[in-house]
Design an enzyme around this catalytic site. Structure first.
Site, PDB file in Angstrom:
ATOM      1  N   ARG A  47      -5.511   4.457  -7.822  1.00  0.00           N
ATOM      2  CA  ARG A  47      -6.963   4.544  -7.802  1.00  0.00           C
ATOM      3  C   ARG A  47      -7.608   3.173  -7.722  1.00  0.00           C
ATOM      4  O   ARG A  47      -8.645   2.926  -8.315  1.00  0.00           O
ATOM      5  CB  ARG A  47      -7.461   5.237  -9.082  1.00  0.00           C
ATOM      6  CG  ARG A  47      -7.152   6.691  -9.159  1.00  0.00           C
ATOM      7  CD  ARG A  47      -8.231   7.480  -8.506  1.00  0.00           C
ATOM      8  NE  ARG A  47      -8.000   8.911  -8.590  1.00  0.00           N
ATOM      9  CZ  ARG A  47      -7.790   9.663  -7.521  1.00  0.00           C
ATOM     10  NH1 ARG A  47      -7.771   9.145  -6.321  1.00  0.00           N
ATOM     11  NH2 ARG A  47      -7.623  10.954  -7.658  1.00  0.00           N
ATOM     12  N   ASP A  86       0.867  -1.156   0.000  1.00  0.00           N
ATOM     13  CA  ASP A  86       0.000   0.000   0.000  1.00  0.00           C
ATOM     14  C   ASP A  86       0.917   1.223   0.000  1.00  0.00           C
ATOM     15  O   ASP A  86       2.111   1.107   0.247  1.00  0.00           O
ATOM     16  CB  ASP A  86      -0.839  -0.062   1.282  1.00  0.00           C
ATOM     17  CG  ASP A  86      -1.733   1.141   1.432  1.00  0.00           C
ATOM     18  OD1 ASP A  86      -2.249   1.596   0.406  1.00  0.00           O
ATOM     19  OD2 ASP A  86      -1.896   1.608   2.564  1.00  0.00           O
TER      20      ASP A  86
END
Lengths: 370, 1217
Positions: free
Chosen positions: B870, B417
């Protein structure tokens, strides 16, 4: 200005952990201890094998092993050993007739005499063995077929031997003593040695039958029930093993200290051999006090009372006379093994040394290629 | 009387309800227990629900033995061993003394059982403690609340809770002492989040003035069946009047939470005991099976096959051996105990079973136990590592999955992440743009000030902008000095002048909710204009300039303000609220239906909060609907990702100046957004919408419908939110900086050197992501970047770069792509062949489609780094799953937030960062790290060590168990299943005599030092390629074991051939030298010798001799059928014994020494390696240590510069391969 504001908030942000849990007190520092063990930094020896350490190691192993091997080999070769096969499978063999009988319980004892000669005299104590081949004393069910408590003189076991002894546990409703297959198949040939004097007369060589079993076996493991006196009474109500010709208390009636369960021939037999070809100590010929050899060279006769049938399993029976060294009987194998391993190490050392030198030198010219 | 009547009708109702219940089985109906005589009574509809007593223990005293054994027998190995032990009781095939044969099984079973018992006892103690905690339960007879134990609370009971009490069950909140009918709870025990959360009283009970009286309660609650979703609760409450009200998760207090800030509250128990959400969520540690273990199990299977082959071989041998004697039964072939004569075939079959017993050690039972022990030790050491400890947060690495430590050493792909993982996730407000004007946060005072003298519409925008920042969030206000005390929510005291009516009288209060003395329909604009004119520029200057700290302290009002602390669920929100406060637009209080904001010169403004449409990852925005206190207009403030907000902005269709200006502002804002993104700032757009009453009414109707729906409520609410968030008016945008964590670029560089592919999957926008990627060296400036942005699947297909990629290798796609028609256009660029792939969420959706995923992977594989922007949480997990399944690689996912949970769960190893965003990621993870940079040591050092230790240990176990000396003996005992090794030694050999050293080596051995591993990340490839444990290695090990067992058998065999040696006097030296061989073998495998290795080996040898001597001296008759009396003692007096003990290990291990250490490199590896090896080593090292071998192999494979540790272990030579 903003930055300071923000930092203040940041600090605040950490406070609730401390205060929030109302009176939790000081926050415990969870930092791990800085010990060598916990940080896996224990001092360690790292054996990195380099030419400097491995080459000498090979040579040292070689240099130690080869002399040991030679020593063992020489020792083994100095042992004198004579082996006589008296199975009698051959028509020409003196024991041929006896060997034809299959039975364990033939009433008529069969005897045969095997002549042999010694080429060199046997010095010091000579050990007389009987050897059997193809006799699987190490068979799983055979090995277990005994009752140690009975042999240890336990009276309860005498009357009702262990189930392990089946099917040699009872005979005619009476418990067998000693029970089990090992005892049942006791080696029962009698061997006697005679020296033929050059003048033709036979001299019996004194064979000592005591001291052939382990001391601990004779004195700890094997005991007659109720001591050694009057074994006939003790063994009353028991039956002899089916293959035996006489009862256990008749094994050596002459010597109460060698009779019954503590009969040394019996004890030796009960120590089951590891391999199907084995020898068992039968008698000892003690060194004579004077300087004459124990067994001088010359002609001998082996008198065999041939009771033990081996034809059913293609077995061989041998009589072995052997002297003994500090490392046991005659066996050149260990010496050869030491010499071989030592030589291999030495050879490897040399090969690696050559490689080391050759490539080491080559590397010198092309050290650290770009 | 009346009560009884009510009771009767209730019973009828209940019966109806029950019928319904049976029919539906989808809901739970809860009545008040007060209405029924006994809580367990026949007529009580709640009696079927479980009570509040928890029992997490697995066993009771009676059930322990059967249940624990039953569980243990689920393990194949245990079943196998019990089978073997039982086989021993079958007379025809017993090999050992049956009781003794039980020993290993009993030992292993009891070790596990004792461990289980201890754990269970601890659980029992804690259960007891919890069950006997006190709570106040309303008693039907005494008509008051009585102290009861937790376990006595039942569904339908009323419970009174006081501040700082822990909730005993899941309770529906019916009353609160808080004037706003709120309860604050802390959910740290559930999700680890320490910020307070608000829960509110069920709306139909809001209006109660006086204390809630349970005896008057007679509503029926219908809600969902117990489930484990903490974030969901749906149901409705039906009152006597027939009125229905919806119940939400806001009304439910969950078991385990703590009441804060609230004096007292009352609720009804809905779920109790094991049916509470907290308990349902508590599903114990996770079980994963590591790659190494899977491989190992295959080889255990092979061991079984080898075992069967050996048994079959022996059985046939025995049959033939019997057959050769024919009818002449030899005297040593004892009949079976029954006296029956066995045919060769039958006895061969029996022997087959016997051999399974004799050869049982071939299957390494103790392996499974040993692996568990070693893994626990490894976890302990990882846990203790100081380098994995973070001073700042005082947090450790946590190992949550205990059995996949070695997987850490075999990772190939890392999915990371971005926010909070690579970055700090400590947000700093940096810049903002309002109405097309850009203000940087440092020099903001001036710029905003200047702007104020501009157009009034700008000014309203600015005010609106700050108001939006302040209220469009879920931040809770509290004061640091009195933690958990609500601040500034006391309308009664602070603004008594304006709201004279009782605040409890909500209906009236709503009409006049303004705190200002001017509740008339004055518009904000006019009001502000007035202010402007009256106060002049000075006032406004003061208004929107940041407050310097010293002035803050000077003013008493400001001081109070400064003490406020905001607790937000996400750091972005907090950053924005703090930023707004810096401009004196501060949030002073938040209630479920009201937000109080203090504005400069305007004082406190209370906005009536009509709705909060929370943030979700699909909408990527959140909205609040408020009634503006000054204008009384319904206003919607929306905050969200720029990509979505920008699409929702409506421009005036007219071409007048206003429209133009709007367009210009939009354009400018977009530009600024791009700039922010390029600076690596996180961007958010703020928008607003004013609704007419009619519009609102229409929307409200739909929304209420959605809210009360039980089925599909989420979907309906989502739709409702979509309907609301349209036609927005852009206010501005913010740029929040998220700093990179320390050491991230270095960590990424070294992980990459270690051969790990690093993919970043982020929800952030593309520009920001790329920027961060550059900052953390994931992308190099001279990398070529392929950007995949496509609108449709077809476009993605057409833009499929793999074809062109293969054709001409120049696929540098345009960056940044022109927004409307992105796809791809090629530009020739550098000749560097390093590629980076950037793909956005929409394109990713196409790429993950089954028709295209192969191509996508093909492209992605050829790239050095992949960046997915995204992406939704689901997409993240799909990417991980795709790579994991299609490429058959080991994947690691690392993340810190709730949006990473699915990805963490999908990956082979999930790593959570215990960061700012709560604990959800940590809860789902296998390992939790304090910082990203810890990953380097965790993987490169601990992963490598764990893998190499375990791999070596497993191979060693196979080797050790495969030294089957007894097999060779079968050739010499008529294949009768006899053993020359005493049964005691045979059984305890693996269990005790040779067990400890390998555990020590398996736990402590370090093939390469920690420093070298970190300095040479390439060494990690060793684990990636499973170099330590390849399938052929099992067979090599087996062959080695085969050879060694031959040596260990035949040297004693020939040494004792045709001698008077007996079975055990011959077998005991064999046991001894097998032990020596095995231990020295381990010694050769051990790369670092610490005192513990020495101690363990000495201990093993000592133990063996001690046991042997004691055993052989103890009892001459006890150990039937073997009788080893005085054997060892006698052996120790024989020189032959020592001679054997010297030569056999040397002869057995010589080939391994030579082949393993010297020659294998030269013979089995490539010629290139040979040359390299000699180049590198010939001077100092003829014999390569294991470490150097890797070094060389890694070096050859990766063509990198390689350091080679020489004799001293110091890296001092560098060789270019």
């Amino acid at each position: 200005m903003m930055a300071s504001n923000y930092n203040a908030k940041e600090e605040d942000g950490h406070q609730p952990a401390a205060i929030g849990h109302g009176g939790a007190g000081t926050v415990k520092n969870k930092k791990p201890d800085n010990t060598a063990f916990k940080q896996q930094r224990l001092p360690a020896w790292q054996p990195i094998l380099t030419a400097g350490t491995v080459l000498p190691a090979f040579f040292v192993i070689g240099l130690i092993f080869i002399p040991i091997g030679i020593g063992l080999f020489v020792t083994s070769n100095n042992i004198k050993e004579l082996e006589i096969d008296y199975t009698g499978g051959d028509m020409s063999s003196p024991c041929y007739n006896c060997s034809q009988s299959y039975s364990w319980n033939s009433t008529k004892p069969c005897t045969c005499s095997v002549p042999f000669s010694l080429d060199q005299p046997f010095e010091s104590n000579v050990f007389m063995y009987y050897g059997l081949s193809n006799f699987y004393q190490n068979h799983r069910r055979y090995v277990k077929s005994r009752d140690d408590s009975q042999l240890n003189g336990d009276k309860a076991s005498l009357k009702s031997p262990s189930k392990e002894c089946e099917p040699y546990r009872t005979s005619d409703e009476k418990p067998i003593a000693p029970c089990g297959a090992i005892a049942n198949s006791l080696f029962n040939d009698t061997l006697e040695l005679y020296y033929i004097d050059p003048n033709g007369s036979r001299t019996a060589i004194p064979l000592v039958k005591k001291g052939i079993a382990w001391w601990t076996d004779k004195h700890v493991k094997f005991r007659n029930p109720g001591g050694n006196d009057n074994l006939t009474v003790v063994f009353q109500g028991t039956s002899k093993p089916v293959n035996w010709r006489k009862s256990v208390y008749e094994l050596d009636p002459s010597d109460p200290d060698n009779n019954g369960f503590i009969n040394e021939d019996f004890i030796v037999w009960m120590r089951t051999a590891a391999l199907p070809t084995f020898r068992k100590l039968y008698r000892i010929i003690h060194k004579k006090p004077n300087m004459t050899p124990t067994l001088p060279l010359g002609q001998y006769i082996l008198e065999v009372t041939y009771n033990y049938p081996v034809r059913s399993f293609e077995g061989r029976k041998r009589m072995i006379l052997s002297t003994i060294s500090w490392m046991g009987g005659k066996n050149p194998f260990l010496g050869i093994a030491y010499i071989t391993v030592g030589s291999v190490c030495f050879f490897l050392g040399i090969v690696l040394l050559i490689i080391h030198h050759k490539y080491g030198n080559r590397n010198h010219s092309a050290d650290i290629p770009s | 009387m009346a009560r009884e009547k009510i009771g009767e009708t209730e019973v009828v109702n209940v019966k109806k309800q029950r019928k319904k219940c049976k029919k539906e089985h989808k809901t739970r109906t809860v009545h008040s227990n007060i209405l029924y005589d006994r809580t367990k009574g026949e007529d009580n509809p709640n009696r079927h629900y479980s009570d509040n007593e928890i029992k997490t223990t697995k066993y009771t005293l009676l059930s322990f033995l059967p249940k624990n054994l039953f569980e243990q027998f689920h393990r194949f190995a245990n079943v196998y061993f019990v089978f073997i032990a039982l086989l021993n009781f079958v007379p025809v095939c017993n090999a050992f003394q049956p009781q003794l044969a039980l020993a290993p099984v009993v030992f292993i079973l009891s070790v596990t059982a004792i461990k289980d018992l201890w754990e269970d006892y601890r659980r029992h103690r804690s259960d007891k403690e919890i069950n006997h905690m006190d709570c106040l339960v309303y008693s039907r007879y005494k008509h008051q609340y009585m102290e009861r134990f937790w376990k006595e609370a039942r569904v339908g009971d009323f419970i009174r809770l006081r501040c700082n009490e822990i909730l005993p069950a899941d309770v529906l909140l019916l009353s609160s002492s808080d004037p706003d009918r709120l309860v604050h709870i802390e959910t740290a025990t559930l999700d680890g989040e320490t910020n307070l959360k608000q829960r509110r009283v069920v709306c139909s009970f809001l209006d109660l003035d006086c204390d809630f009286d349970p005896s008057k309660y007679n509503s029926v609650i219908e809600c969902e069946k117990p489930n484990n979703d903490l974030a969901r609760f749906r149901g409705y409450i039906t009152h006597r009047s027939g009125r229905r009200d919806g119940l939400y998760k806001d009304n439910l207090l969950l078991r385990g939470c703590t009441i804060r800030n609230t004096e007292e509250c009352v609720g009804i128990v809905i779920y109790a005991g094991h049916e509470t959400k907290a308990m349902l969520n508590n599903n114990g540690p996770r079980y994963k099976r590591s790659k190494l273990e899977k491989q190992m199990n295959v080889d255990v299977g092979w061991c079984v096959i080898i075992l069967l082959v050996m048994c079959l071989f022996s059985a046939i041998g025995h049959g033939l051996w019997m057959y050769q004697y024919g009818d002449k039964r030899p005297v040593f072939d004892v009949l079976s105990p029954e006296g029956a004569e066995l045919s060769p075939v039958l006895s061969a079959i029996y022997l087959f079973l016997t051999m399974i017993i004799v050869f049982q050690v071939l299957i390494p039972v103790s392996l499974f136990v040993s692996i568990e022990i070693v893994k626990i030790c490894q976890v302990y050491f990882i846990h203790q590592d100081q380098d994995l400890y973070d001073e700042e947060t005082d947090s450790h690495l946590q190992c949550r999955a205990l059995n996949i430590t070695e997987d850490l050493g075999q990772m190939q792909y890392i999915f990371s992440d971005k926010t909070g993982t690579l970055t700090e996730n400590k947000m700093v407000f940096r810049r903002c743009t309002v109405a097309g004007v850009e203000y940087s946060h440092d020099a903001n005072g001036e710029t905003i000030l200047q702007s104020l003298s501009q157009l009034p519409s700008d000014l309203t925008d600015i005010i609106d902008f700050f108001i939006a920042l302040t209220i469009c969030n879920t931040v809770v206000v509290s004061s640091p000095n009195q933690p958990r005390q609500k601040v500034g929510t006391d309308r009664l005291t602070s603004n008594s002048n304006s709201s004279s009516s009782s605040s409890l009288n909500r209906s009236s209060h709503r009409e006049c909710s303004s705190v200002l003395s001017s509740p008339s329909a004055e518009s904000t604009l006019t009001k502000l204009d007035e202010e402007h004119h009256l106060g002049g520029s000075v006032g406004l200057e003061h208004a929107f300039s940041p407050v310097p700290p010293h002035t803050t302290e000077g003013e008493p009002g400001a001081l109070e303000e400064g003490e406020l602390r905001y607790e937000a669920e996400s750091p972005d929100e907090a950053a924005l609220v703090y930023a707004a406060r810096a401009y004196k637009c501060s949030l002073v209080g938040r209630l479920p239906d009201q937000v109080t904001v203090e504005l400069p010169d305007l004082g406190k403004l209370s906005f009536e909060l009509l709705h909060t449409l929370g943030f979700d990852s699909t909408r990527k925005r959140m909205s609040v609907v408020v009634r503006h206190p000054l204008t009384d207009q319904i206003t919607v403030y929306t905050k969200g990702a720029d990509s979505v907000i920008m699409d929702l902005i409506t421009l005036p269709s007219t071409d007048d100046s206003k429209g133009k200006r709007q367009r210009k502002i939009l354009y400018k804002t977009q530009n600024y957004l791009n700039l922010y993104a390029a600076d690596g700032l996180r961007t958010l757009c703020i928008a607003k919408k004013v609704m007419t009453k009619e519009e609102y009414a229409v929307w409200l109707r739909h929304h209420l419908e959605a809210e009360t729906a039980i089925q599909g409520r989420e979907e309906l609410l989502f739709q409702s939110a979509l309907r609301l968030e349209i036609n927005l008016h852009l206010l501005g945008a913010t740029g929040v900086e998220d700093r990179l964590q320390d050491g991230v670029p270095e960590t990424i560089a070294s992980l990459r050197k270690a051969g790990l592919q690093i993919w970043v999957l982020t929800g952030d926008k593309q520009e920001t992501a790329i920027n961060i990627a550059y900052a953390c060296k994931l992308l190099e400036p001279d990398d070529e970047i392929i950007t995949l942005n496509a609108d449709s699947q077809a476009k993605f297909l057409s833009s499929d770069p793999s074809r062109s990629f293969q054709k001409d290798y120049a696929p540098a796609y345009s960056f940044p792509p022109p927004p409307p028609s992105p796809s791809s256009s090629q530009t020739q660029s550098f000749l560097v062949h390093r590629l980076g792939l950037v793909i956005d969420g929409r394109t990713l959706a196409y790429a993950l489609d089954s028709s295209l995923d192969e191509k996508f992977l093909q492209v992605a594989r050829s790239c050095r780094s992949v960046l997915c922007c995204r992406s939704t949480p689901l997409q993240k997990s799909m990417v991980v799953k795709l790579v994991r399944n299609k490429l058959k690689v080991m994947t690691l996912a690392i993340g810190d937030g709730a949006n990473d949970v699915s990805m963490i769960q999908v990956a082979d190893v999930g790593v959570g960062i215990s960061g700012q965003e709560g604990m959800q990621a940590v809860m789902a993870s296998d390992f939790a790290l304090p910082r990203f940079r810890n990953l380097q040591k965790l993987l490169l050092v601990h992963g490598h060590w764990c893998y190499s230790r375990l791999a070596n240990m497993i191979l060693y176990f196979f080797y050790k168990n495969a030294v089957t000396l007894i097999f060779w003996y079968q050739f010499y005992c008529g294949f009768s299943g006899s053993a020359m090794i005493d049964q005691w030694y045979l059984i305890f050999f693996n269990l005790m005599f040779s067990a400890f050293p390998q555990l020590i080596t398996g736990t402590l051995d370090k093939d390469v030092s920690s420093e070298t591993l970190q300095e040479l990340p390439q060494l990690y490839m060793n684990g990636q390629n499973s170099e330590e444990y390849k399938p052929y290695m099992f067979w090599m090990t087996m062959i080695d074991a085969f050879y060694q067992s031959l040596v260990c058998f035949f040297i004693p065999y020939f040494a004792y051939a045709d001698s008077d040696v007996d079975l055990l006097t011959w077998g005991t030296p064999i046991t001894t030298l097998a032990l020596f061989t095995i231990l020295i073998h381990l010694g050769l495998e051990t790369k670092t010798w610490t005192w513990m290795n020495w101690v363990s080996i000495t201990f093993s040898v000592g133990l063996f001799f001690t046991v042997a001597l004691c055993y052989n001296a103890s009892c001459p008759t006890c150990y039937s059928p073997s009788n080893p009396y005085w054997t060892m003692q006698r052996l120790l007096r024989e020189p032959l014994f020592y001679l054997l003990c010297v030569i056999t290990p040397v002869a057995a291990l010589l080939p391994r020494l030579v082949r393993g250490r010297c020659v294998s490199v030269l013979l089995f590896k490539s010629p290139l390696l040979l040359i390299t090896a000699f180049h590198v080593y010939s001077k100092e090292l003829v014999f390569l240590s294991q470490c150097s071998v890797w070094c060389v192999s890694v070096c050859v494979k990766s063509n990198v510069i390689c350091h080679v540790p020489n004799t001293t272990g110091v890296v001092d030579r560098t060789v270019k391969c």
